[in-house]
Scaffold this active site. Structure first.
Site, mmCIF file in Angstrom:
data_model
loop_
_atom_site.group_PDB
_atom_site.id
_atom_site.type_symbol
_atom_site.label_atom_id
_atom_site.label_comp_id
_atom_site.label_asym_id
_atom_site.label_seq_id
_atom_site.Cartn_x
_atom_site.Cartn_y
_atom_site.Cartn_z
ATOM 1 N N HIS A 199 -11.651 4.261 2.751
ATOM 2 C CA HIS A 199 -12.045 3.274 3.750
ATOM 3 C C HIS A 199 -13.248 3.791 4.525
ATOM 4 C CE1 HIS A 199 -11.883 0.449 7.033
ATOM 5 N NE2 HIS A 199 -10.962 -0.239 6.400
ATOM 6 N N GLU A 217 2.715 -1.664 -2.426
ATOM 7 C CA GLU A 217 1.704 -0.678 -2.797
ATOM 8 C C GLU A 217 2.233 0.292 -3.854
ATOM 9 O OE1 GLU A 217 -0.255 1.077 0.601
ATOM 10 O OE2 GLU A 217 -1.320 2.545 -0.638
ATOM 11 N N GLY A 234 9.347 -4.183 0.829
ATOM 12 C CA GLY A 234 10.782 -3.935 0.786
ATOM 13 C C GLY A 234 11.549 -4.726 1.834
ATOM 14 N N ARG A 246 -9.151 -2.659 -4.011
ATOM 15 C CA ARG A 246 -8.477 -3.734 -3.300
ATOM 16 C C ARG A 246 -9.399 -4.313 -2.242
ATOM 17 N NH1 ARG A 246 -6.019 -4.058 1.595
ATOM 18 N NH2 ARG A 246 -6.047 -1.830 1.989
ATOM 19 N N LEU A 293 6.415 -4.150 4.315
ATOM 20 C CA LEU A 293 6.275 -5.580 4.082
ATOM 21 C C LEU A 293 6.948 -5.974 2.780
ATOM 22 C CD1 LEU A 293 2.672 -6.328 5.259
ATOM 23 C CD2 LEU A 293 4.828 -7.018 6.278
ATOM 24 N N ARG A 313 -15.699 -2.062 0.577
ATOM 25 C CA ARG A 313 -15.362 -0.727 1.055
ATOM 26 C C ARG A 313 -15.912 0.409 0.211
ATOM 27 N NH1 ARG A 313 -9.113 -2.028 2.659
ATOM 28 N NH2 ARG A 313 -9.723 -3.225 4.489
HETATM 29 C C1 LIG Z 1 -4.366 2.117 8.699
HETATM 30 C C2 LIG Z 1 -4.156 1.080 7.653
HETATM 31 C C3 LIG Z 1 -4.613 -0.217 7.853
HETATM 32 C C4 LIG Z 1 -4.411 -1.197 6.890
HETATM 33 N N1 LIG Z 1 -4.868 -2.451 7.122
HETATM 34 C C5 LIG Z 1 -4.653 -3.417 6.210
HETATM 35 C C6 LIG Z 1 -5.076 -4.742 6.440
HETATM 36 O O1 LIG Z 1 -5.663 -5.048 7.476
HETATM 37 N N2 LIG Z 1 -4.811 -5.680 5.529
HETATM 38 C C7 LIG Z 1 -4.148 -5.393 4.390
HETATM 39 O O2 LIG Z 1 -3.908 -6.303 3.614
HETATM 40 N N3 LIG Z 1 -3.727 -4.138 4.135
HETATM 41 C C8 LIG Z 1 -3.957 -3.139 5.005
HETATM 42 N N4 LIG Z 1 -3.545 -1.862 4.740
HETATM 43 C C9 LIG Z 1 -2.756 -1.581 3.544
HETATM 44 C C10 LIG Z 1 -1.319 -2.023 3.744
HETATM 45 O O3 LIG Z 1 -0.920 -1.760 5.051
HETATM 46 C C11 LIG Z 1 -0.336 -1.315 2.844
HETATM 47 O O4 LIG Z 1 -0.798 -1.295 1.576
HETATM 48 C C12 LIG Z 1 1.001 -2.047 2.823
HETATM 49 O O5 LIG Z 1 1.460 -2.205 4.122
HETATM 50 C C13 LIG Z 1 2.029 -1.324 2.015
HETATM 51 O O6 LIG Z 1 3.281 -1.940 2.197
HETATM 52 P P1 LIG Z 1 4.546 -1.510 1.382
HETATM 53 O O7 LIG Z 1 5.641 -2.423 1.814
HETATM 54 O O8 LIG Z 1 4.236 -1.457 -0.035
HETATM 55 O O9 LIG Z 1 4.870 -0.029 1.808
HETATM 56 P P2 LIG Z 1 5.071 0.685 3.225
HETATM 57 O O10 LIG Z 1 4.835 -0.216 4.343
HETATM 58 O O11 LIG Z 1 4.312 1.942 3.155
HETATM 59 O O12 LIG Z 1 6.604 0.999 3.271
HETATM 60 C C14 LIG Z 1 7.177 2.060 2.569
HETATM 61 C C15 LIG Z 1 8.640 2.078 2.853
HETATM 62 O O13 LIG Z 1 9.279 2.935 1.948
HETATM 63 C C16 LIG Z 1 10.088 3.854 2.599
HETATM 64 N N5 LIG Z 1 10.092 5.058 1.799
HETATM 65 C C17 LIG Z 1 9.026 5.718 1.284
HETATM 66 N N6 LIG Z 1 9.444 6.760 0.557
HETATM 67 C C18 LIG Z 1 10.783 6.751 0.600
HETATM 68 C C19 LIG Z 1 11.790 7.578 0.052
HETATM 69 N N7 LIG Z 1 11.493 8.607 -0.731
HETATM 70 N N8 LIG Z 1 13.074 7.289 0.330
HETATM 71 C C20 LIG Z 1 13.405 6.231 1.113
HETATM 72 N N9 LIG Z 1 12.490 5.419 1.639
HETATM 73 C C21 LIG Z 1 11.199 5.681 1.390
HETATM 74 C C22 LIG Z 1 9.519 4.004 3.963
HETATM 75 O O14 LIG Z 1 10.525 4.385 4.847
HETATM 76 C C23 LIG Z 1 9.009 2.605 4.220
HETATM 77 O O15 LIG Z 1 10.053 1.827 4.737
HETATM 78 C C24 LIG Z 1 -3.751 -0.876 5.696
HETATM 79 C C25 LIG Z 1 -3.307 0.426 5.498
HETATM 80 C C26 LIG Z 1 -3.538 1.409 6.445
HETATM 81 C C27 LIG Z 1 -3.121 2.802 6.161
#
Ligand SMILES: Cc1cc2nc3c(=O)[nH]c(=O)nc-3n(C[C@H](O)[C@H](O)[C@H](O)COP(=O)(O)OP(=O)(O)OC[C@H]3O[C@@H](n4cnc5c(N)ncnc54)[C@H](O)[C@@H]3O)c2cc1C
Ligand code: HEM
Ligand code: HEM
Ligand code: SF4
Ligand code: F3S
Ligand code: FES
Lengths: 247, 211, 641
Positions: free
Chosen positions: C274, C433, C53, C443, C51, C338
């Site tokens: 959780h 995150e 990136g 959170r 979300l 939580r």
């Molecule tokens: C099961 C579950 C349910 C959840 N439900 C909720 C909810 O209902 N409401 C809420 O607000 N939050 C929820 N969360 C938390 C939330 O989903 C995450 O915190 C959030 O989506 C993180 O988004 P992000 O864009 O930071 O990272 P991510 O979506 O984790 O994306 C990481 C990106 O980085 C890339 N990446 C990682 N390492 C590397 C690397 N070394 N080199 C290249 N690329 C890399 C990956 O390919 C990916 O594209 C939930 C989490 C989980 C696990």
């Protein structure tokens, strides 16, 4: 009380290499394991023997990212209905079963290694028009356009596609119609998707054809294996919008 | 595909109705055959309309086959490497999986059929028999294998259409989630009617109801 | 490594002063603008397509920057954000139930146990409103009511109904919206996407982040990508515990490498557990599956009154069941936040009252809900979750209660960033995150999606402009690039050459178990010291005895995992150290030594009202404190009783 299984797995070193089916034995498999966990266990053994473990795609392991996928005994994602490979559990197999495991087979999905295929064709189909053009910050208030609940629900049903590619793998024609139609339906049902509805349908269908997917003859295998049960009427909708746009 | 298929379906419906005239005796049937040739007279000369119909039909068959072949070729190109495990159909409905074989059978049948009843080449009544004679003699009990072939072909047509009919609606984007059940039901009924409608004639000839 | 040194305090110098409502407007106005003609020449790297990136890359592309994006999956659409189920908060107040930006701000600060910055949280609440507009315009099919307007629900611990949702697949739908916007930019040529590429190091030249070293995961080629600024959006590091609800590939490598290159790591010990996950079923288990928190709206949590009661649930009479959440927290009941629900579950299991294999589970019972609402209504609301449960466990939750247990879910810690989301390395921005974020020590449910999208669509695109407008930053030092590249190659070669007799996964599993036991839901000085002793030993063994098959020049999933595990070892150590130094309990960090008479978390605002920002040092970590002041929300002990 573990199960013993014989696996026949497609092994292929790289995109240019010849592949072949290789037979493995796995013993003492717990019925509570997922299919991928069963492969993990096999792989741990292979690594220690210095062999190349079986490469397969996976990430979320909870049926939502669409990364996993293999054809198990001739059925994409296995015979369990509406289930991704990662959510398939070993309790659905019989002891001493012989299980064949193959990658998705389609020319636009070339094998990268073993069970890993390249599905970037799907991204290019989306690039052709699977979006609503709305730059960040330019959106009106979310309540300015109400959406009929029925439309919202039907759009949602189509929007749940996880882009796994099982529909292509299962289609006797190697068609990507269900995937493409799911996106056309999702956006085409919402008021926000109207302005680009015609151009979207045309561009996405043309891209799908250009990628080398087969044509649809309405055999319905795709819906039957689709882990999200994307319905067949999405394809009718795609055809409708496409024909309308092409007139 | 769907458009040409639809034209062929319309033809079949008419054709069946025409065939059923054989129950009203030689006169009625031959008159009907004659009518086909004199349709539109005197506005258009004899056989013009019929020829037109024939041309459209031929074009449809050709186009239909051409699309079927190009679809099959695309399908083959889209999956150059086949699965090792026998693929199990998850959708059910054998009718959908025999479209190509069904189509081929129908094609062979039509060739035979034309030689038989239109040109009379393989028909005992010969080239110059009246349509009714060709019919009665062609399906004579002694030629039971001809009838058997017809039965097989007509059943194939039925199966082809059971899928083809609703499939055409789907292809034209006229189907929706709510219309699948009625559409499939209509397809099944129409196919059944066609099969029965076509089959009663040769069977009737064979068992001597029509003679 | 129980030793660390204390360095200079650190301050966020970017947040404007003045009334909190005006700060973001002020910052937006003061941020320098980049001449549109120059944007094309400015190159930004975005690592991650979740979300955060995905929305950032799409928006930067729309603005006209030259963007290069990376993810390790085969498509940007598969980032871990896809798995979020429950929903996304926004202060729209569409219900008229008394919600407001200020209330969302207040709830978030309080929910985070007073360990987040007021300025950031206020901005988050402000921007939350635009996120919903943006998503709806993109075609995200949020749940609607019969009148055609958006539906909302209340979510874990909130008393207003501000959570927008899309069945149990909110993350998926929001991510697909961002993904589609991203694909549109890829088609337009403003974003160049590199899938199946893993970032393995950061290039720092002249003190500025100028690029990344990545490995093409298909060919094994090591590539260098240079840019004017780098954005990390690589997600959380919950997988340090091996078993978590995160996707299998989630890792710390991107941020850990950046930390090694000088970015400070803040609050690494804040981990969210959780409460409603499906319990572990066996040794082979590869991950844990979350059951949406929304289940607690209708399900009742209980365990048998007697320890060791192993009768099946149906044979335990009503008066021998302990609905412990309802008993201990009558005001919130099953809906407590939580951290509280998780710890309560752990406590009853520790008393020997847990259910299921190994006694590690509590019941989540829908019998009452089914009786009250009817099976059909329950099916409508939770059908897909029930199905998922049945698929995994083989048990039918309509006829027997679900078994649930807490699992690692989210990490509040991450790279330290200022109000502009810039880390301590100039030109390195961290969003989603991956940064230490706006959630403080805990959170709230449905706030991570909000933060990721706020960062990506609205905050970063503005603040990064300010940095880029000051550019260009000159030639990149070839030596810095070569050095980073060599470091990456050497690490890979080292991993391949050990040729020992344990797999990377077996080490990861052991490390995870250790972290769960010693630095999990409850931490003590003793457990943490033990962990800090064990981790280096295990790491040493890893580097001596790991077995990585195959070569570096091909798709090699064992090598990928080994590299990630190696970084998890280092991170685990810092997490334990952070947990050890913070002798208070707060939010997701519970120190057994710091609890009140009722066993609730006891904060120590006197000594710990700060962000712990850790600097990497060859001689051991250096702690920089960022003091937190609360002008608007008065610090108080959280109480949900
Ligand atoms: C099961 C579950 C349910 C959840 N439900 C909720 C909810 O209902 N409401 C809420 O607000 N939050 C929820 N969360 C938390 C939330 O989903 C995450 O915190 C959030 O989506 C993180 O988004 P992000 O864009 O930071 O990272 P991510 O979506 O984790 O994306 C990481 C990106 O980085 C890339 N990446 C990682 N390492 C590397 C690397 N070394 N080199 C290249 N690329 C890399 C990956 O390919 C990916 O594209 C939930 C989490 C989980 C696990
Ligand atoms: C006179 C006889 C025929 C009739 C009435 C007929 C009718 C139809 C109809 C209505 C369809 C559905 C079209 C659609 O869904 O788009 C169809 C499909 C098909 N037909 Fe025929 N057909 C006939 C002959 C043939 C022949 C001779 C062949 C092959 C050589 C053939 C091959 C196919 C195939 C492969 C399809 C599936 C394609 C699809 O569903 O789009 N048909 N046919
Ligand atoms: C089994 C029952 C059938 C009978 C008794 C029957 C009978 C006939 C007869 C008598 C003719 C010649 C008409 C004339 O020359 O005036 C004819 C023509 C024809 N039939 Fe049939 N038929 C049957 C089934 C079918 C089927 C199933 C098909 C197609 C799939 C078909 C396709 C045709 C065609 C294409 C012609 C040529 C039409 C023309 O020249 O205009 N028939 N049929
Ligand atoms: S339509 Fe179904 S099978 Fe096809 S990609 Fe989408 S989810 Fe997978
Ligand atoms: S299986 Fe293939 S033929 Fe059409 S209905 Fe599905 S795409
Ligand atoms: S691994 Fe994500 S759907 Fe199977």
């Amino acid at each position: 009380m573990g199960m013993n299984l014989t696996l026949k797995v497609w092994r292929q070193k790289g995109p240019q290499d010849e592949g072949r089916m290789v037979t493995y034995r796995v013993e003492d498999v717990s019925p509570d394991m997922s299919f991928l966990e069963m492969l993990d266990v096999l792989n741990e053994g292979l690594i220690l023997e210095g062999d190349d473990p079986i490469a397969f795609d996976h990430d979320c392991r909870e049926g939502i990212c669409g990364m996993c996928g293999m054809v198990i005994n001739g059925v994409a994602h296995g015979e369990q209905v509406a289930t991704t490979t990662c959510q398939l559990h070993m309790r659905h197999f019989a002891d001493n079963a012989v299980i064949t495991i193959e990658p998705w087979r389609a020319a636009p999905f070339p094998v990268v290694k073993d069970l890993v295929v390249d599905r970037s064709a799907f991204d290019r189909i989306i690039q052709a028009g699977g979006f609503v053009s709305v730059p960040a910050g330019s959106a009106p208030d979310a309540h300015s356009v109400p959406v009929k609940k029925d439309d919202a629900d039907a759009a949602f049903d189509a929007a749940t596609c996880i882009g796994c590619g099982a529909c292509v793998a299962a289609c006797p024609n190697g068609s990507a119609s269900l995937f493409t139609a799911a996106k056309i339906t999702h956006l085409g049902l919402l008021p926000q998707g109207q302005p680009e509805r015609d151009s979207r349908a045309r561009a996405m269908v043309e891209q799908m054809d250009a990628e080398g997917f087969g044509g649809c003859t309405n055999t319905g295998e795709c819906t039957a294996v689709c882990p999200k049960g994307i319905p067949l009427d999405t394809i009718a909708r795609m055809n409708h919008d496409f024909l309308k746009a092409s007139r | 595909m769907a458009v040409t298929g639809a034209i062929l379906v319309l033809f079949l419906l008419g054709h069946m109705a025409g065939n059923l005239k054989s129950f009203f005796g030689a006169e009625a049937f031959n008159t009907y055959a004659e009518f086909l040739r004199t349709m539109g007279e005197p506005l258009v000369p004899r056989r013009v309309l019929l020829t037109l119909v024939e041309v459209v039909l031929t074009a449809s068959v050709v186009l239909h086959m051409w699309s079927a072949v190009s679809l099959a070729r695309r399908a083959r190109k889209a999956r150059p490497v086949k699965y090792a495990a026998k693929r199990k159909s998850q959708a059910g409905g054998y009718a959908t999986h025999i479209m190509r074989w069904g189509g081929l059978t129908i094609l062979l049948f039509v060739v035979w059929h034309l030689l038989d009843l239109t040109f009379g080449v393989v028909n005992p009544a010969g080239w110059d028999g009246t349509p009714y004679e060709k019919l009665v003699e062609g399906f004579a009990p002694s030629r039971w294998w001809v009838t058997a072939f017809y039965v097989l072909a007509v059943v194939m047509v039925g199966l082809h259409l059971r899928h083809g009919l609703w499939s055409a609606f789907q292809t034209l984007g006229l189907a929706g989630s709510r219309s699948y059940r009625p559409l499939k039901a209509v397809a099944a009924v129409v196919s059944a009617v066609l099969v029965l409608g076509f089959l009663v004639v040769p069977v009737a000839v064979m068992i001597g109801v029509i003679k | 490594m129980t030793n660390y040194t204390v360095g200079e305090p650190i301050r966020d110098t970017r947040a404007p002063e003045g009334p909190i409502e005006d700060r973001w407007e002020k910052r937006k106005f003061s941020a320098k603008l980049v001449n549109p003609a120059n944007k094309r020449k400015l190159h930004v790297i975005v690592v991650g397509t979740g979300l955060a990136g995905g929305s950032a890359a799409a928006t930067l592309g729309e603005l006209g920057y030259n963007v290069t994006s990376f993810c390790y999956q085969d498509s940007p659409r598969r980032a871990h954000s896809i798995a979020a189920q429950g929903g996304i908060n926004a202060a729209k107040n569409y219900r008229g139930d008394g919600d407001s930006i200020y209330r969302l701000f207040y709830d978030t600060v309080k929910g985070g146990d007073f360990r987040a910055r007021e300025s950031n949280v206020y901005r988050l609440a402000q921007v939350s409103v635009n996120i919903i507009d943006q998503a709806v315009a993109q075609g995200v099919p949020f749940a609607r009511e019969y009148g055609g307007l958006l539906d909302t629900r209340s979510f874990g611990g909130a008393q207003v109904s501000r959570t927008f949702y899309a069945r149990g697949q909110t993350g998926q739908q929001l991510l697909l919206g961002a993904y589609q916007a991203l694909e549109r930019q890829i088609a337009a040529g403003t974003v160049k996407m590199n899938t199946r590429h893993e970032m393995l190091d950061l290039i720092v030249s002249d003190g500025r982040a100028r690029g990344v070293i990545v490995r093409d995961m298909v060919t094994g080629e090591i590539e260098r990508h240079l840019a004017d600024a780098v954005v990390l959006a690589s997600g959380g590091y919950g997988n340090v515990f091996f078993l978590s609800t995160n996707a299998k590939g989630c890792n710390t490598t991107a941020i850990w490498r950046a930390h090694r290159r000088g970015a400070m790591f803040a609050n690494p010990c804040y981990t969210q557990i959780h409460p409603t996950c499906i319990p572990v079923s066996g040794e082979y288990q590869s991950k844990l599956t979350l059951m949406s928190e929304s289940l607690r709206n209708d399900g009742r949590v209980w365990v048998p009154v007697k320890a060791g009661d192993d009768r099946p649930a149906s044979q335990i009479p009503e008066d021998e069941r302990d609905y412990y959440l309802e008993r201990i927290y009558p005001a919130f009941g099953n809906l407590v936040p939580r951290d509280i629900a998780s710890r309560a579950a752990k406590n009853v299991c520790d008393e020997g009252r847990g259910v299921g294999p190994g006694g590690l589970g509590v019941y989540l019972d829908f019998a009452d809900a089914i009786r009250r609402l009817g099976r059909e209504a329950v099916e409508k609301k939770y059908g897909n979750l029930f199905e998922m449960y049945e698929r995994i466990t083989g048990e039918d939750p309509y006829t027997q209660p679900m078994r649930i247990y807490p699992a690692v879910h989210y990490t509040m810690g991450g790279l330290w960033v200022d109000y502009d989301l810039q880390s301590t390395i100039p030109g390195l921005f961290v969003i989603g995150e991956a940064n230490f974020s706006d959630h403080g020590a805990n959170r709230l449910g449905a706030s991570a999606l909000m933060q990721g999208l706020a960062d990506g669509y609205f905050v970063l695109p503005t603040t990064i402009g300010d940095y880029l407008a000051n550019g260009p930053y000159g030639e990149i030092d070839e030596q810095a690039v070569a050095e980073a590249e060599t470091a990456v190659r050497e690490k890979i070669e080292r991993l391949l050459s050990v040729d020992g007799d344990r797999t990377p996964d077996s080490y990861h599993r052991e490390l995870g178990k250790l972290m769960w036991d010693y630095c999990g839901m409850e931490r003590t000085e003793e457990s943490l010291r033990k962990a800090l002793e064990r981790i280096p030993e295990l790491r040493e063994e890893f580097w001596r005895n790991v077995k990585v098959s195959g070569t570096a020049e091909e798709l090699n999933q064992v090598l990928e995992r080994a590299g990630r595990v190696a970084d998890f070892f280092d991170l685990a150590e810092l997490m334990c150290l952070d947990a050890l130094h913070r002798t208070e309990s707060c939010g997701g960090h519970f120190r057994a030594e710091s609890q009140d008479a009722d066993g609730e978390a006891l904060r120590d605002d006197e000594n710990f009202a700060y962000v712990a920002a850790w600097e990497y040092g060859e001689q051991g970590p250096v702690l920089h404190r960022e003091e937190l002041d609360y002008e608007y929300v008065k610090m108080s002990q959280r109480s949900y009783k």
